[in-house]
Motif scaffolding. Structure first.
Motif, PDB file in Angstrom:
ATOM      1  N   MET A   1      45.147  73.202  54.564  1.00 34.43           N
ATOM      2  CA  MET A   1      44.370  72.073  54.056  1.00 34.43           C
ATOM      3  C   MET A   1      44.347  70.956  55.100  1.00 34.43           C
ATOM      4  N   GLU A   2      43.138  70.464  55.401  1.00 35.04           N
ATOM      5  CA  GLU A   2      43.024  69.347  56.345  1.00 35.04           C
ATOM      6  C   GLU A   2      43.473  68.047  55.698  1.00 35.04           C
ATOM      7  N   ARG A   3      43.643  67.037  56.517  1.00 35.95           N
ATOM      8  CA  ARG A   3      44.079  65.734  56.015  1.00 35.95           C
ATOM      9  C   ARG A   3      43.096  65.198  54.982  1.00 35.95           C
ATOM     10  N   GLN A   4      43.640  64.709  53.869  1.00 34.84           N
ATOM     11  CA  GLN A   4      42.833  64.103  52.828  1.00 34.84           C
ATOM     12  C   GLN A   4      42.975  62.576  52.871  1.00 34.84           C
ATOM     13  N   ILE A   5      41.934  61.884  52.463  1.00 35.05           N
ATOM     14  CA  ILE A   5      41.962  60.422  52.368  1.00 35.05           C
ATOM     15  C   ILE A   5      42.129  60.076  50.895  1.00 35.05           C
ATOM     16  N   LEU A   6      43.227  59.407  50.570  1.00 34.05           N
ATOM     17  CA  LEU A   6      43.595  59.162  49.182  1.00 34.05           C
ATOM     18  C   LEU A   6      43.549  57.673  48.870  1.00 34.05           C
ATOM     19  N   LEU A   7      42.594  57.292  48.037  1.00 35.77           N
ATOM     20  CA  LEU A   7      42.448  55.900  47.596  1.00 35.77           C
ATOM     21  C   LEU A   7      43.186  55.742  46.270  1.00 35.77           C
ATOM     22  N   PHE A   8      44.244  54.945  46.286  1.00 34.71           N
ATOM     23  CA  PHE A   8      45.021  54.703  45.072  1.00 34.71           C
ATOM     24  C   PHE A   8      44.639  53.374  44.441  1.00 34.71           C
ATOM     25  N   ASP A   9      44.466  53.386  43.140  1.00 37.73           N
ATOM     26  CA  ASP A   9      44.392  52.152  42.371  1.00 37.73           C
ATOM     27  C   ASP A   9      45.803  51.555  42.306  1.00 37.73           C
ATOM     28  N   LEU A  10      45.887  50.261  41.988  1.00 40.11           N
ATOM     29  CA  LEU A  10      47.193  49.598  41.930  1.00 40.11           C
ATOM     30  C   LEU A  10      47.679  49.431  40.493  1.00 40.11           C
ATOM     31  N   ASP A  11      47.000  48.574  39.714  1.00 40.23           N
ATOM     32  CA  ASP A  11      47.479  48.204  38.386  1.00 40.23           C
ATOM     33  C   ASP A  11      47.367  49.356  37.401  1.00 40.23           C
ATOM     34  N   ASP A  12      48.495  49.708  36.814  1.00 47.16           N
ATOM     35  CA  ASP A  12      48.625  50.782  35.834  1.00 47.16           C
ATOM     36  C   ASP A  12      48.358  52.161  36.406  1.00 47.16           C
ATOM     37  N   THR A  13      48.379  52.245  37.741  1.00 45.84           N
ATOM     38  CA  THR A  13      48.436  53.531  38.424  1.00 45.84           C
ATOM     39  C   THR A  13      49.747  53.602  39.200  1.00 45.84           C
ATOM     40  N   LEU A  14      49.991  52.593  40.021  1.00 44.73           N
ATOM     41  CA  LEU A  14      51.242  52.517  40.778  1.00 44.73           C
ATOM     42  C   LEU A  14      52.243  51.548  40.144  1.00 44.73           C
ATOM     43  N   ILE A  15      51.744  50.464  39.542  1.00 45.82           N
ATOM     44  CA  ILE A  15      52.621  49.465  38.924  1.00 45.82           C
ATOM     45  C   ILE A  15      52.141  49.132  37.517  1.00 45.82           C
ATOM     46  N   HIS A  16      53.065  48.659  36.705  1.00 43.92           N
ATOM     47  CA  HIS A  16      52.722  48.264  35.334  1.00 43.92           C
ATOM     48  C   HIS A  16      51.910  46.976  35.342  1.00 43.92           C
ATOM     49  N   CYS A  17      50.968  46.892  34.411  1.00 46.09           N
ATOM     50  CA  CYS A  17      50.131  45.703  34.275  1.00 46.09           C
ATOM     51  C   CYS A  17      49.728  45.455  32.826  1.00 46.09           C
ATOM     52  N   ASN A  18      49.055  46.413  32.205  1.00 49.80           N
ATOM     53  CA  ASN A  18      48.495  46.202  30.870  1.00 49.80           C
ATOM     54  C   ASN A  18      49.533  45.806  29.837  1.00 49.80           C
ATOM     55  N   LYS A  19      50.741  46.330  29.966  1.00 51.63           N
ATOM     56  CA  LYS A  19      51.730  46.050  28.920  1.00 51.63           C
ATOM     57  C   LYS A  19      52.068  44.569  28.853  1.00 51.63           C
ATOM     58  N   TYR A  20      51.982  43.863  29.982  1.00 51.60           N
ATOM     59  CA  TYR A  20      52.280  42.427  29.972  1.00 51.60           C
ATOM     60  C   TYR A  20      51.176  41.654  29.238  1.00 51.60           C
ATOM     61  N   PHE A  21      49.947  42.083  29.412  1.00 51.76           N
ATOM     62  CA  PHE A  21      48.834  41.450  28.699  1.00 51.76           C
ATOM     63  C   PHE A  21      48.919  41.730  27.198  1.00 51.76           C
ATOM     64  N   LEU A  22      49.269  42.952  26.839  1.00 50.70           N
ATOM     65  CA  LEU A  22      49.377  43.299  25.424  1.00 50.70           C
ATOM     66  C   LEU A  22      50.507  42.533  24.748  1.00 50.70           C
ATOM     67  N   GLU A  23      51.608  42.356  25.458  1.00 50.69           N
ATOM     68  CA  GLU A  23      52.711  41.559  24.921  1.00 50.69           C
ATOM     69  C   GLU A  23      52.282  40.108  24.710  1.00 50.69           C
ATOM     70  N   ALA A  24      51.527  39.563  25.664  1.00 49.83           N
ATOM     71  CA  ALA A  24      51.051  38.179  25.546  1.00 49.83           C
ATOM     72  C   ALA A  24      50.065  38.045  24.375  1.00 49.83           C
ATOM     73  N   ILE A  25      49.213  39.052  24.183  1.00 47.33           N
ATOM     74  CA  ILE A  25      48.249  39.004  23.076  1.00 47.33           C
ATOM     75  C   ILE A  25      48.972  39.057  21.729  1.00 47.33           C
ATOM     76  N   ASP A  26      50.039  39.856  21.638  1.00 44.53           N
ATOM     77  CA  ASP A  26      50.838  39.883  20.407  1.00 44.53           C
ATOM     78  C   ASP A  26      51.434  38.502  20.120  1.00 44.53           C
ATOM     79  N   ALA A  27      51.973  37.869  21.177  1.00 44.05           N
ATOM     80  CA  ALA A  27      52.555  36.536  21.010  1.00 44.05           C
ATOM     81  C   ALA A  27      51.482  35.520  20.624  1.00 44.05           C
ATOM     82  N   PHE A  28      50.311  35.651  21.215  1.00 39.33           N
ATOM     83  CA  PHE A  28      49.187  34.765  20.917  1.00 39.33           C
ATOM     84  C   PHE A  28      48.763  34.879  19.452  1.00 39.33           C
ATOM     85  N   ALA A  29      48.656  36.098  18.957  1.00 40.43           N
ATOM     86  CA  ALA A  29      48.270  36.299  17.556  1.00 40.43           C
ATOM     87  C   ALA A  29      49.295  35.677  16.622  1.00 40.43           C
ATOM     88  N   ASP A  30      50.582  35.830  16.946  1.00 47.29           N
ATOM     89  CA  ASP A  30      51.627  35.216  16.130  1.00 47.29           C
ATOM     90  C   ASP A  30      51.501  33.692  16.118  1.00 47.29           C
TER      91      ASP A  30
END
Length: 250
Positions: A1-30
């Motif tokens: 296999m020849e060299r492949q070019i791999l484009l990685f997303d960052l948020d919620d692919t390599l690092i957590h992101c959405n869970k912090y927003f969901l936690e904030a939305i729960d606090a906001f609703a309260d």
């Protein structure tokens, strides 16, 4: 296999992101339930209105840090007007702080992030990072989690992460379509743009997905369209795809 070019997303692919927003939305609703105590309003109504406003900002202007706290404030104002209740400056300030707090969280990587990137790098593949959002916010995350050692200057940050933004990157960098991959959690901003641009795609679902990211796949893949459960499955998935292609051509 020849060299492949791999484009990685960052948020919620390599690092957590959405869970912090969901936690904030729960606090906001309260908060709103407390401030509007006794009023005829539910958690689901609050979350639905915040989601509606947040999406409208993203669709107009892309990923901007001020949008999330703005959506909290405007949701609060919307319900206050509907319920004929006054707004308070102290409440608005609390909401602004809550909205911005999601950008102050300690960066947490997904399991096997470093090992997977190192394995792909050692196999000779070219690793790139393609993420959406505010450049300063995203650069801060990248530095804090130590990703530059894998991606060097191959870091692309777009406010609007769509088919056109990806096309510009592919053309500018002269990446060959037949050996370029997009790897990410978002069907909307990672997978569909990749397939429409004729490159390979690997979907890796987030642990907690934002509904904005979930759309139908309305394009026929010209190459690979794979799904894996964890980052550590990516090297084998790519290898097996090319092994299968070679067997078909024998």
């Amino acid at each position: 296999m020849e060299r492949q070019i791999l484009l990685f997303d960052l948020d919620d692919t390599l690092i957590h992101c959405n869970k912090y927003f969901l936690e904030a939305i729960d606090a906001f609703a309260d908060m709103l339930l407390t401030w509007f105590d006794g009023a005829n309003v539910s958690v689901d109504e609050i979350k639905d209105k915040q989601h509606e406003l947040d999406l409208s900002y993203v669709e107009k202007e892309g990923f901007v840090p001020s949008h999330f706290p703005q959506s909290l404030e405007m949701t609060y104002r919307w319900f206050a007007e509907r319920l004929d209740m006054p707004t308070e400056d102290s409440h608005i300030e609390q909401l602004r702080r809550l909205g911005m707090s999601v950008y102050e969280k300690e960066i947490e990587s997904y399991p096997h992030m470093n090992e997977t990137l190192l394995e792909l790098q050692d196999e000779g593949h070219l690793l790139c990072l393609y993420t959406g959002g505010d450049a300063l916010v995203q650069q801060k995350k990248i530095e804090q989690i130590g990703l530059r050692r894998f991606f060097k200057d191959r870091i692309f940050i777009e406010r609007h992460k769509d088919v056109h933004a990806l096309a510009r990157i592919l053309q500018r960098e002269r990446f060959p379509l037949a050996s370029t991959w997009m790897i990410g959690n978002s069907i909307r901003t990672d997978i569909v743009p990749a397939l429409k641009n004729g490159i390979h795609a690997i979907h890796i679902p987030a642990e907690k997905e934002w509904s904005f990211n979930i759309v139908p796949v309305d394009v026929e893949p010209r190459g690979a369209y794979l799904a894996v459960k964890q980052l550590k499955n990516i090297p084998l998935a790519i290898k097996q795809y090319w092994d299968c292609c070679l067997r078909r051509n024998v």
